[in-house]
Structure formats: structure tokens, C-alpha cells
Design a protein around this motif. Structure first.
Motif, mmCIF file in Angstrom:
data_model
loop_
_atom_site.group_PDB
_atom_site.id
_atom_site.type_symbol
_atom_site.label_atom_id
_atom_site.label_comp_id
_atom_site.label_asym_id
_atom_site.label_seq_id
_atom_site.Cartn_x
_atom_site.Cartn_y
_atom_site.Cartn_z
ATOM 1 N N PRO A 14 0.823 -1.220 0.000
ATOM 2 C CA PRO A 14 0.000 0.000 0.000
ATOM 3 C C PRO A 14 0.847 1.254 0.000
ATOM 4 O O PRO A 14 1.940 1.290 0.570
ATOM 5 C CB PRO A 14 -0.819 -0.128 1.291
ATOM 6 N N ILE A 15 0.321 2.301 -0.656
ATOM 7 C CA ILE A 15 0.971 3.608 -0.706
ATOM 8 C C ILE A 15 0.056 4.614 -0.041
ATOM 9 O O ILE A 15 -1.101 4.774 -0.436
ATOM 10 C CB ILE A 15 1.265 4.023 -2.160
ATOM 11 N N ASP A 16 0.575 5.269 1.001
ATOM 12 C CA ASP A 16 -0.208 6.241 1.765
ATOM 13 C C ASP A 16 0.236 7.661 1.430
ATOM 14 O O ASP A 16 1.408 7.910 1.128
ATOM 15 C CB ASP A 16 -0.022 6.017 3.280
ATOM 16 N N SER A 17 -0.713 8.584 1.514
ATOM 17 C CA SER A 17 -0.374 10.000 1.409
ATOM 18 C C SER A 17 0.149 10.473 2.757
ATOM 19 O O SER A 17 0.007 9.770 3.765
ATOM 20 C CB SER A 17 -1.604 10.815 0.998
ATOM 21 N N PRO A 18 0.747 11.667 2.827
ATOM 22 C CA PRO A 18 1.270 12.158 4.111
ATOM 23 C C PRO A 18 0.217 12.264 5.201
ATOM 24 O O PRO A 18 0.545 12.149 6.389
ATOM 25 C CB PRO A 18 1.832 13.540 3.748
ATOM 26 N N ASN A 19 -1.073 12.461 4.827
ATOM 27 C CA ASN A 19 -2.124 12.559 5.844
ATOM 28 C C ASN A 19 -2.742 11.213 6.186
ATOM 29 O O ASN A 19 -3.717 11.150 6.930
ATOM 30 C CB ASN A 19 -3.208 13.546 5.394
ATOM 31 N N GLY A 20 -2.186 10.135 5.628
ATOM 32 C CA GLY A 20 -2.659 8.800 5.972
ATOM 33 C C GLY A 20 -3.681 8.208 5.036
ATOM 34 O O GLY A 20 -4.055 7.041 5.189
ATOM 35 N N ASN A 21 -4.154 8.964 4.060
ATOM 36 C CA ASN A 21 -5.109 8.431 3.092
ATOM 37 C C ASN A 21 -4.428 7.412 2.192
ATOM 38 O O ASN A 21 -3.259 7.559 1.830
ATOM 39 C CB ASN A 21 -5.704 9.552 2.233
ATOM 40 N N ILE A 51 8.144 5.789 -3.189
ATOM 41 C CA ILE A 51 7.035 6.485 -3.843
ATOM 42 C C ILE A 51 6.322 7.394 -2.850
ATOM 43 O O ILE A 51 5.959 8.530 -3.172
ATOM 44 C CB ILE A 51 6.061 5.461 -4.458
ATOM 45 N N GLU A 52 6.099 6.907 -1.624
ATOM 46 C CA GLU A 52 5.451 7.730 -0.596
ATOM 47 C C GLU A 52 6.265 8.990 -0.317
ATOM 48 O O GLU A 52 5.701 10.087 -0.146
ATOM 49 C CB GLU A 52 5.268 6.921 0.691
ATOM 50 N N ILE A 58 6.332 16.206 -3.316
ATOM 51 C CA ILE A 58 5.530 16.974 -4.264
ATOM 52 C C ILE A 58 4.459 17.761 -3.530
ATOM 53 O O ILE A 58 4.218 18.939 -3.824
ATOM 54 C CB ILE A 58 4.901 16.033 -5.303
ATOM 55 N N GLN A 59 3.811 17.112 -2.561
ATOM 56 C CA GLN A 59 2.760 17.803 -1.808
ATOM 57 C C GLN A 59 3.340 18.987 -1.034
ATOM 58 O O GLN A 59 2.733 20.064 -0.978
ATOM 59 C CB GLN A 59 2.074 16.834 -0.845
ATOM 60 N N LEU A 60 4.515 18.806 -0.452
ATOM 61 C CA LEU A 60 5.155 19.893 0.293
ATOM 62 C C LEU A 60 5.487 21.057 -0.626
ATOM 63 O O LEU A 60 5.314 22.230 -0.259
ATOM 64 C CB LEU A 60 6.424 19.376 0.979
#
Length: 217
Positions: A14-21, A51-52, A58-60
């Protein structure tokens, strides 16, 4: 999988976003039965971690650290794609340009902390007013914008009315020391036109200045 593509093996990390989604998985698929050993599984997890980290970077780079909205770079990156999809689907769009009035006066008279709070309150009102699918951003300083895909000028005007009502409610609750005043420009976009995002932004910006000047008269 008994039909095409006849998958006989699958492994995913699984690949999570920084906020856990959960964003998805990094997966390995084959049409032949296979087994992964501990080292293979560790390698798959290491690749997913890379990848995470890339997603987080990128989000930052595309997020405004004060308001947590998209910054200019993030807005341009997403908005161009949104208009491209809208053009292919023949759907309209509207761009709303928002300027927080009196920012210099707030900083001079109340301090920069008060200025930051005004920006944060404005961002919160924008996020609460517009849809999750709308692209909301702080472009720079006291300038914000919202791209509404699939929305007519009438629907966008109704959203602006809701925003102004939310600002009025905020001012009544916060008191004179935390009043917000916004100047707003709206430009609708026709999918049959060749107008670019930059041109649309300039047109909405001009409309915003017309609104700002009308309040000074």
C-alpha cells in the motif's frame, strides 16, 4: 482470474499520502504462479516507501504552509489538467479571484500575527464554501483563487454569494478587530474557446480590481 488477463500472481504494497489516506498500491502481477520470499517483500516495501516520499515531497512543494491550501505552483499544476479534461468533455468552468482587502493596514496596525490569522480565516471560509472538487489556492500574499469545473457563471455567482454571507457571519462573530473584507472577480470559461488558464486568470484578476475600485468610490 479465469478470464483475460489470466492473472495467477499478485503482490502489492500500500501507498499512503502524508495525511494517511490510501492512494493505491505498488503491485507486481504475473500470469504465472510465483512466490515472494522475505527479501522480495522487503524490496517491494522499500520501493513503495520511495514512492510515498516522492508524493510527500511533491505535496510539500505545492502546498502553502500557512493556509494549507495549494500554492501557485500546485494550483497551476492541477488547474491546467482540469481545464484540459473540461475541454475534452465540453464542460464549462469558472475562475474566482479573491483579494483580502487591507492586508497592509492589518499588518501595520495589528501586527503580522493578525495578518496571518486573517489569511487563515479567509482560507477556511473558502474551503468551507466551495466543493471538494473545486481547486482552491493561495496564489501569493493576500491573493486567492478558486477554479470551479463544470460550473456555469450562475452557479459560480451563487457560490460567491455564499462566500460573502460566510464572511459577514464571521465578522459578526469575530468583532471589529478581526473583520475580513474581500474583493472578488469572476470569469467564466467556455470549453469551445482557446482561452488559456493564464488568460483566464488575468481576466478574473481584472474583474477583481473593478470590484475593489468600486468599493473605494
Amino acid at each position: 482470474v479465469t478470464a483475460d488477463p489470466s492473472i495467477r500472481f499478485y503482490a502489492g504494497a500500500p501507498i499512503d499520502s502524508p495525511n494517511g489516506n490510501k492512494l493505491g498500491t505498488l503491485c507486481v502481477i504475473d500470469r504465472k504462479p510465483r512466490e515472494l520470499g522475505p527479501e522480495d517483500l522487503e524490496t517491494l516495501r522499500d520501493l513503495a516507501d520511495l514512492i510515498e516520499k516522492e508524493v510527500a515531497a511533491i505535496q510539500l512543494a505545492t502546498t502553502d504552509t500557512l493556509t494549507h491550501l495549494r500554492n501557485r505552483r500546485g494550483f497551476l499544476l492541477v488547474a491546467r489538467q482540469v481545464l484540459l479534461f473540461a475541454k475534452r468533455a465540453g464542460k464549462p468552468a469558472c475562475l474566482i479571484f479573491v483579494d483580502l482587502d487591507g492586508m497592509k493596514q492589518i499588518n501595520d496596525e495589528r501586527g503580522h500575527d493578525a495578518g496571518d490569522r486573517a489569511l487563515i480565516h479567509t482560507a477556511s471560509l473558502l474551503s468551507a464554501t466551495f466543493r471538494d472538487s473545486d481547486i482552491t489556492a493561495r496564489l501569493a500574499g493576500d491573493e486567492f483563487c478558486v477554479l470551479l469545473s463544470g460550473s456555469s457563471a450562475l452557479a459560480a455567482t451563487a457560490a460567491v454569494d455564499r462566500l460573502m454571507a460566510a464572511v459577514e457571519a464571521h465578522n459578526q462573530q469575530a468583532g471589529a478587530s478581526s473583520d475580513l473584507a474581500l474583493s472578488i472577480g469572476l470569469a467564466d470559461w467556455d470549453p469551445s474557446s482557446d482561452e488559456t488558464l493564464d488568460e483566464l486568470m488575468k481576466r478574473a484578476d481584472r474583474e477583481m480590481y473593478v470590484h475593489k475600485r468600486s468599493k473605494d468610490q
